[in-house]
Design a protein around this motif. Structure first.
Motif, short mmCIF file in Angstrom:
data_model
loop_
_atom_site.label_atom_id
_atom_site.label_comp_id
_atom_site.label_asym_id
_atom_site.label_seq_id
_atom_site.Cartn_x
_atom_site.Cartn_y
_atom_site.Cartn_z
N SER A 144 67.82 63.43 51.03
CA SER A 144 66.59 63.70 51.83
C SER A 144 65.30 62.48 51.32
CB SER A 144 66.08 64.98 51.95
OG SER A 144 64.97 64.95 52.26
N GLY A 145 64.86 62.11 52.01
CA GLY A 145 63.69 61.25 51.46
C GLY A 145 62.33 62.11 51.09
N ILE A 146 62.46 63.15 51.14
CA ILE A 146 61.40 64.23 51.07
C ILE A 146 60.75 63.73 49.73
CG2 ILE A 146 62.72 65.74 49.80
CD1 ILE A 146 60.85 68.27 51.13
N ALA A 147 59.42 63.73 49.74
CA ALA A 147 58.68 63.02 48.40
C ALA A 147 57.10 63.70 48.48
CB ALA A 147 58.57 61.57 48.18
N ALA A 153 59.39 71.91 46.23
CA ALA A 153 59.93 71.26 45.12
C ALA A 153 61.51 71.68 44.93
CB ALA A 153 59.14 71.70 43.80
N ALA A 154 61.99 72.80 45.14
CA ALA A 154 63.30 73.24 44.99
C ALA A 154 64.48 72.44 45.85
CB ALA A 154 63.57 74.55 45.12
N TYR A 155 64.16 72.23 47.20
CA TYR A 155 64.74 71.37 47.86
C TYR A 155 64.71 69.98 47.56
CZ TYR A 155 66.26 69.05 52.32
OH TYR A 155 66.88 68.24 53.05
N ALA A 156 63.59 69.24 47.28
CA ALA A 156 63.34 67.89 46.90
C ALA A 156 64.15 67.64 45.45
CB ALA A 156 61.98 67.65 46.64
N CYS A 157 64.11 68.51 44.50
CA CYS A 157 64.68 68.10 43.30
C CYS A 157 66.26 68.30 43.34
CB CYS A 157 64.29 69.35 42.21
SG CYS A 157 62.58 69.08 41.65
N ALA A 158 66.79 69.36 44.45
CA ALA A 158 68.30 69.42 44.34
C ALA A 158 68.58 68.20 45.14
CB ALA A 158 68.61 70.80 45.27
N LYS A 159 67.94 67.67 46.07
CA LYS A 159 68.57 66.37 46.78
C LYS A 159 68.43 65.38 45.87
CE LYS A 159 69.63 67.87 50.72
NZ LYS A 159 70.94 67.84 51.27
N ALA A 160 67.10 65.08 45.11
CA ALA A 160 67.26 64.08 44.10
C ALA A 160 68.33 63.96 43.20
CB ALA A 160 66.04 64.07 43.18
N VAL A 182 75.31 58.03 49.94
CA VAL A 182 74.33 59.22 50.29
C VAL A 182 73.66 58.81 51.83
CG1 VAL A 182 73.71 60.22 48.19
CG2 VAL A 182 72.38 58.38 49.03
N MET A 183 73.41 59.71 52.60
CA MET A 183 72.87 59.47 53.90
C MET A 183 71.62 60.19 54.25
SD MET A 183 72.34 60.64 57.22
CE MET A 183 73.59 62.02 57.46
N ASP A 184 70.46 59.75 54.40
CA ASP A 184 69.46 60.60 54.57
C ASP A 184 69.02 60.62 56.36
OD1 ASP A 184 66.85 61.64 55.11
OD2 ASP A 184 65.77 59.81 54.18
N PRO A 185 69.14 61.81 56.80
CA PRO A 185 69.32 61.85 58.06
C PRO A 185 67.81 61.78 59.01
CG PRO A 185 69.59 63.97 57.29
CD PRO A 185 69.43 63.09 56.14
N GLY A 186 66.58 61.66 58.06
CA GLY A 186 65.35 61.89 58.45
C GLY A 186 65.13 63.09 58.72
N SER A 219 79.83 51.31 46.65
CA SER A 219 79.42 52.82 46.61
C SER A 219 77.99 53.04 46.13
CB SER A 219 80.21 53.47 45.63
OG SER A 219 81.50 53.76 46.36
N GLY A 220 77.45 54.09 46.19
CA GLY A 220 76.31 54.43 45.28
C GLY A 220 74.76 54.07 46.13
N ARG A 221 75.13 53.86 47.48
CA ARG A 221 74.20 53.31 48.38
C ARG A 221 73.33 54.41 49.14
NH1 ARG A 221 77.31 48.97 51.34
NH2 ARG A 221 78.87 50.65 51.20
N TRP A 222 72.15 54.26 49.59
CA TRP A 222 71.37 55.24 50.49
C TRP A 222 71.24 54.58 51.66
CZ3 TRP A 222 67.38 59.10 48.63
CH2 TRP A 222 66.59 59.60 49.75
#
Length: 245
Positions: A144-147, A153-160, A182-186, A219-222
């Protein structure tokens, strides 16, 4: 673009939302599906939707907060006697919204990490060794691109943490035909994203397929799914070759 016809593809959270949409698109390309949901019965509707594509479909149920249930589901998948070459680690859980962002609870962090980080990496560690041994595999983890929202914070940190996990594997996988990205669906109007999100769930395709269909051994791309809205699958995959980090 790889040919997925006849290959087995696991989609976690495959019974609704983004997972369901991914499953349908992969079935159109001829992939066989294993759908994971909280309850196996939740897959019945999607299985019926996939019937016209003539692919094989199986389902497993488990609560991704429960490690023992994940292990049982993985053992059930192994018992199918099929080779899982493609994994969409898609399932996720939104944490609670704390208006007073200094009051986020440790229980919220534990739940968010269990579903959004521990579960997908457990699944990744289960399938990666076989992929590496065979010299082929695709693994996509949903980030997730959440910032700048300490209220979540819990969701953001887990995704990070999930993104860091994937990026650090690049040094081992780059140049091989085992790819993990990784894929960020928006922000989507799903059960997770809520009704106020700006994007319809359908906008996640074809972008949500790009990292799995690519054949460039990187590999390793967003990958941001919203970057590919309106493109055909083939055009989206070609555009994805320009993503380097």
């Amino acid at each position: 673009m790889i040919d997925v016809k006849g290959k087995w593809c696991l989609v976690t959270g495959g019974c609704r939302g983004v997972g369901r949409l991914i499953a349908i698109e992969m079935a159109k390309l001829g992939a066989n599906l294993i759908l994971q949901g909280r309850d196996k019965s939740h897959a019945e509707k999607v299985i019926a939707e996939l019937a016209p594509y003539g692919v094989q479909v199986k389902a497993v149920g488990c609560n991704l907060e429960n490690e023992a249930e994940i292990e049982a589901a993985l053992a059930e998948i192994d018992s199918f006697g099929v080779q899982v070459d493609l994994v969409f680690n898609n399932a996720g859980l939104m944490s609670h919204y704390f208006s007073d962002y200094t009051t986020n609870t440790m229980d919220d962090f534990r739940q968010a990490m269990a579903v959004n980080f521990f579960a997908p990496i457990k699944i990744a560690y289960h399938f990666l060794p076989g992929m590496i041994k065979r010299g082929f595999g695709r693994m996509q983890l949903t980030t997730s691109g959440i910032a700048n929202e300490p209220e979540l914070a819990a969701y953001a940190c887990a995704k990070a943490a999930l993104t860091k996990f994937v990026k650090d594997f690049a040094c081992k996988l780059n140049g091989t035909d085992v790819m993990m990205n990784v894929m960020d669906p928006g922000w989507l109007r799903t059960d997770l994203g809520g009704p106020n999100a700006p994007n319809a769930p359908e906008t996640v395709v074809p972008g949500a397929l790009v990292s799995v269909l690519l054949d460039d051994k990187k590999s390793g791309r967003w990958f941001s799914a919203q970057d590919y809205v309106g493109k055909s699958v083939a055009d989206a995959v070609e555009a994805g070759r320009n993503v380097f980090a």
